[in-house]
Design an enzyme around this catalytic site. Structure first.
Site, PDB file in Angstrom:
ATOM      1  N   HIS A   3      38.782  49.409  46.828  1.00  0.00           N
ATOM      2  CA  HIS A   3      37.616  49.491  47.712  1.00  0.00           C
ATOM      3  C   HIS A   3      37.028  50.908  47.614  1.00  0.00           C
ATOM      4  CE1 HIS A   3      34.962  48.394  50.794  1.00  0.00           C
ATOM      5  NE2 HIS A   3      35.776  48.211  51.814  1.00  0.00           N
ATOM      6  N   HIS A  45      28.755  45.892  38.890  1.00  0.00           N
ATOM      7  CA  HIS A  45      28.954  45.608  40.317  1.00  0.00           C
ATOM      8  C   HIS A  45      29.125  44.107  40.496  1.00  0.00           C
ATOM      9  CE1 HIS A  45      28.240  45.616  44.666  1.00  0.00           C
ATOM     10  NE2 HIS A  45      28.494  46.912  44.622  1.00  0.00           N
ATOM     11  N   ASP A  75      28.499  54.711  42.775  1.00  0.00           N
ATOM     12  CA  ASP A  75      29.545  55.697  42.530  1.00  0.00           C
ATOM     13  C   ASP A  75      29.302  56.568  41.308  1.00  0.00           C
ATOM     14  OD1 ASP A  75      31.104  55.093  44.696  1.00  0.00           O
ATOM     15  OD2 ASP A  75      31.991  53.370  43.695  1.00  0.00           O
TER      16      ASP A  75
HETATM   17  N1  CMC Z   1      32.714  48.914  31.840  1.00  0.00           N
HETATM   18  C1  CMC Z   1      32.795  48.118  30.775  1.00  0.00           C
HETATM   19  N2  CMC Z   1      32.674  46.782  30.819  1.00  0.00           N
HETATM   20  C2  CMC Z   1      32.458  46.233  32.009  1.00  0.00           C
HETATM   21  C3  CMC Z   1      32.335  47.004  33.179  1.00  0.00           C
HETATM   22  C4  CMC Z   1      32.475  48.395  33.073  1.00  0.00           C
HETATM   23  N3  CMC Z   1      32.361  49.177  34.137  1.00  0.00           N
HETATM   24  N4  CMC Z   1      32.116  46.179  34.241  1.00  0.00           N
HETATM   25  C5  CMC Z   1      32.088  44.958  33.747  1.00  0.00           C
HETATM   26  N5  CMC Z   1      32.273  44.966  32.411  1.00  0.00           N
HETATM   27  C6  CMC Z   1      32.238  43.848  31.462  1.00  0.00           C
HETATM   28  C7  CMC Z   1      33.402  42.901  31.665  1.00  0.00           C
HETATM   29  O1  CMC Z   1      34.492  43.303  30.867  1.00  0.00           O
HETATM   30  C8  CMC Z   1      32.784  41.626  31.226  1.00  0.00           C
HETATM   31  O2  CMC Z   1      32.707  41.650  29.809  1.00  0.00           O
HETATM   32  P1  CMC Z   1      32.921  40.311  28.930  1.00  0.00           P
HETATM   33  O3  CMC Z   1      31.810  39.395  29.323  1.00  0.00           O
HETATM   34  O4  CMC Z   1      32.849  40.776  27.511  1.00  0.00           O
HETATM   35  O5  CMC Z   1      34.282  39.794  29.311  1.00  0.00           O
HETATM   36  C9  CMC Z   1      31.349  41.703  31.710  1.00  0.00           C
HETATM   37  O6  CMC Z   1      31.070  43.105  31.777  1.00  0.00           O
HETATM   38  C10 CMC Z   1      31.064  41.074  33.042  1.00  0.00           C
HETATM   39  O7  CMC Z   1      31.828  41.703  34.031  1.00  0.00           O
HETATM   40  P2  CMC Z   1      32.409  40.945  35.276  1.00  0.00           P
HETATM   41  O8  CMC Z   1      33.854  40.703  35.019  1.00  0.00           O
HETATM   42  O9  CMC Z   1      31.589  39.747  35.633  1.00  0.00           O
HETATM   43  O10 CMC Z   1      32.224  41.993  36.427  1.00  0.00           O
HETATM   44  P3  CMC Z   1      32.868  41.901  37.871  1.00  0.00           P
HETATM   45  O11 CMC Z   1      31.810  41.453  38.801  1.00  0.00           O
HETATM   46  O12 CMC Z   1      34.134  41.132  37.866  1.00  0.00           O
HETATM   47  O13 CMC Z   1      33.246  43.406  38.120  1.00  0.00           O
HETATM   48  C11 CMC Z   1      33.259  45.607  38.887  1.00  0.00           C
HETATM   49  C12 CMC Z   1      32.537  44.260  38.932  1.00  0.00           C
HETATM   50  C13 CMC Z   1      32.519  46.566  39.818  1.00  0.00           C
HETATM   51  C14 CMC Z   1      34.716  45.441  39.384  1.00  0.00           C
HETATM   52  C15 CMC Z   1      33.243  46.109  37.435  1.00  0.00           C
HETATM   53  O14 CMC Z   1      31.923  46.193  36.970  1.00  0.00           O
HETATM   54  C16 CMC Z   1      33.955  47.450  37.293  1.00  0.00           C
HETATM   55  O15 CMC Z   1      35.173  47.482  37.182  1.00  0.00           O
HETATM   56  N6  CMC Z   1      33.174  48.569  37.257  1.00  0.00           N
HETATM   57  C17 CMC Z   1      33.781  49.887  37.138  1.00  0.00           C
HETATM   58  C18 CMC Z   1      34.334  50.343  38.473  1.00  0.00           C
HETATM   59  C19 CMC Z   1      33.273  50.770  39.398  1.00  0.00           C
HETATM   60  O16 CMC Z   1      32.345  51.491  39.068  1.00  0.00           O
HETATM   61  N7  CMC Z   1      33.396  50.308  40.646  1.00  0.00           N
HETATM   62  C20 CMC Z   1      32.457  50.629  41.707  1.00  0.00           C
HETATM   63  C21 CMC Z   1      31.719  49.403  42.112  1.00  0.00           C
HETATM   64  S1  CMC Z   1      30.332  49.736  43.171  1.00  0.00           S
HETATM   65  C22 CMC Z   1      30.958  50.299  44.628  1.00  0.00           C
HETATM   66  C23 CMC Z   1      30.152  49.957  45.843  1.00  0.00           C
HETATM   67  O17 CMC Z   1      29.441  48.969  45.913  1.00  0.00           O
HETATM   68  O18 CMC Z   1      30.295  50.704  46.804  1.00  0.00           O
END
Ligand code: CMC
Length: 447
Positions: free
Chosen positions: A284, A323, A381
């Site tokens: 989180h 995100h 972030d």
């Molecule tokens: N770097 C590289 N690849 C990524 C990233 C990233 N930061 N985020 C998603 N992907 C890829 C993921 O591997 C997937 O690729 P493929 O289709 O080839 O398998 C594709 O993009 C789609 O991703 P997803 O799994 O649908 O994304 P998610 O909704 O499950 O994840 C997330 C969202 C925030 C957990 C993820 O984007 C992430 O880990 N980002 C980095 C951590 C980060 O910056 N977190 C802060 C979030 S914002 C905080 C707030 O709102 O306060």
């Protein structure tokens, strides 16, 4: 910080028509049911009538982590993740950041509408005059080890506030509700700053009622021997904007925790302690710290292409990108970005090489099909860690910095939950997977 395990605002819905229903055939029995669709949702309880026999409990829905379940109706925060839209009580975040102040946004979240001049003046006065904490609470904070995590200190002292204000248990009293809201918004920066000074072995600085909400916080962090701390207006404003950006984000993990715990009718200090606990978790809070570590590892602009190749090869993650809800530029990231230069200039960190790496990284990623095809854009972030670092705030404090403004959102959601005619104690169901009806074996007979 990794705020969201959220599922979006449940933006479906619209005007009900005769066709707003679902026809479900239970193939176990051949029976057909008509299930109403309201606001783009069906009621899980409508499935309970689907049974295979008279004594069957009825069909349940299964949704671990509530990724497709709306847990409440809310009129506080609207998010359209596809379009990159964030609104509080209908006002776009961009306008609030440009024209409003954190305390005014807190008023808006809690009361549902923007204050008139006397209302805002009274709100500011009330919050300013409740910033002090009881001396006994200060003494109990002093009892923590010198290296206690400030978030651990915060969550326990927010819970401890419950013992100082036992009347807050009277949830039917509008006065008590209001006082708890004012006290929590007022005291959170004080507790946060005390935790920061504790880690540094410095004396705690008492609030200065002449200063603004953000200015007073800076004073409590940084004041040393000077008679009066004069906050730099650029830092004051940047902090205020950062706090507006973090004030609420609908049903994320910590907000859901506040609502679930608060649904037991516990006092608001205890309910908010649950929110602080949820925020403490690395899924989180914490992503902005990871962005800083990533920028340090990249080291120079020349290394960016190799790093991005590593991301595409799935060896790395581009922290601060992507995100769960926003599949477009996170509107909060756009706003923060504008304030980075200002803060670095005010703190003398304008030459911070990490800023140049971050800007170039963002540019190249946005020019690259790999990222745009996956709808990976900077999130809140990506730049916030750089601002905190420039403010000399240690990474352990980043989540504490988030808890201060989110208090306003938690309280608004808590109040809304209390007045919701559909409110019930949160009590999910389970699919039982364990053993049944075993015969008890005495300890000597267990082999
Ligand atoms: N770097 C590289 N690849 C990524 C990233 C990233 N930061 N985020 C998603 N992907 C890829 C993921 O591997 C997937 O690729 P493929 O289709 O080839 O398998 C594709 O993009 C789609 O991703 P997803 O799994 O649908 O994304 P998610 O909704 O499950 O994840 C997330 C969202 C925030 C957990 C993820 O984007 C992430 O880990 N980002 C980095 C951590 C980060 O910056 N977190 C802060 C979030 S914002 C905080 C707030 O709102 O306060």
């Amino acid at each position: 910080m990794a705020d969201e395990q959220s599922t979006g605002s449940g933006n479906g819905g619209g005007v009900a028509t005769a066709k707003d229903s679902l026809t479900v055939t239970d193939n176990r029995t051949g029976e057909t049911f008509e299930v109403e669709i309201t606001d783009g949702t069906v009621k899980a309880m409508d499935f309970r009538q689907m049974k295979v026999s008279e004594d069957d409990f009825g069909l349940m829905t299964y949704d671990p982590a509530f990724t497709n379940t709306a847990s409440c109706r809310s009129a506080i925060t609207y998010i359209d993740g596809e379009a990159g839209v964030l609104e509080h009580r209908g006002y776009p975040i961009e306008q609030l950041c440009e024209k409003s102040s954190f305390l005014e946004v807190a008023y808006l979240l809690v009361h549902g509408e923007l204050p008139k001049q006397p209302e805002l003046a009274y709100w500011q006065y009330a919050i300013t005059h409740h910033t002090y904490v009881h001396e006994n609470l200060k003494v109990s904070m002093e009892g923590f080890r010198y290296d206690a995590h400030p978030m651990a200190m915060l969550l326990s002292t927010v819970g401890a506030l419950s013992s100082f204000y036992p009347a807050a248990k009277d949830l039917d009293s509008d006065t008590e509700r209001y006082m708890a809201v004012v006290r929590l918004i007022a005291k959170m920066p004080t507790l946060a700053a005390f935790a920061y000074r504790h880690n540094l072995g410095l004396p705690y600085v008492y609030p200065d009622n002449d200063l603004s909400y953000a200015g007073n916080f800076l004073s409590m962090l940084y004041k040393m021997t000077e008679v009066k701390y004069e906050p730099d207006p650029r830092l004051e404003r940047a902090l205020d904007v950062l706090w507006i950006l973090h004030a609420d984000h609908e049903q994320n993990c910590s907000t859901a925790a506040v609502r679930a715990v608060g649904s037991s009718d516990v006092d608001p200090f205890s309910a908010l302690a649950a929110g602080v606990s949820a925020l403490y978790g690395p899924l989180h809070g914490g992503a902005n710290e990871a962005v800083l570590r990533m920028l340090e590892r990249i080291e120079t602009v020349e290394n960016i292409p190799d790093f991005l190749q590593g991301v595409k090869d799935k060896e790395e993650k581009l922290m601060g990108f992507g995100h769960r809800v926003y599949k477009n530029y996170d509107p909060r990231a756009q706003i923060i970005k504008k304030h980075v230069d200002e803060v670095l200039e005010a703190t003398g960190g304008a030459q911070n090489p990490k800023l140049e790496i971050a800007q170039e990284l963002e540019k190249r990623a946005l020019d690259d099909d790999y990222f745009t095809e996956r709808k990976l854009y900077p999130n809140v972030d990506f730049y916030s860690g750089l601002i905190y670092e420039a403010l000399n705030i240690p990474s352990d404090m980043f989540t504490v910095m988030f808890a201060i403004p989110r208090t306003a959102g938690w309280l608004a959601q808590w109040l809304e939950m209390l007045d919701d005619p559909e409110k019930k104690i949160a009590r999910p169901r389970q699919i039982y997977t364990g053993a049944r009806e075993l015969e008890y074996v005495g300890i000597d007979g267990r082999g």
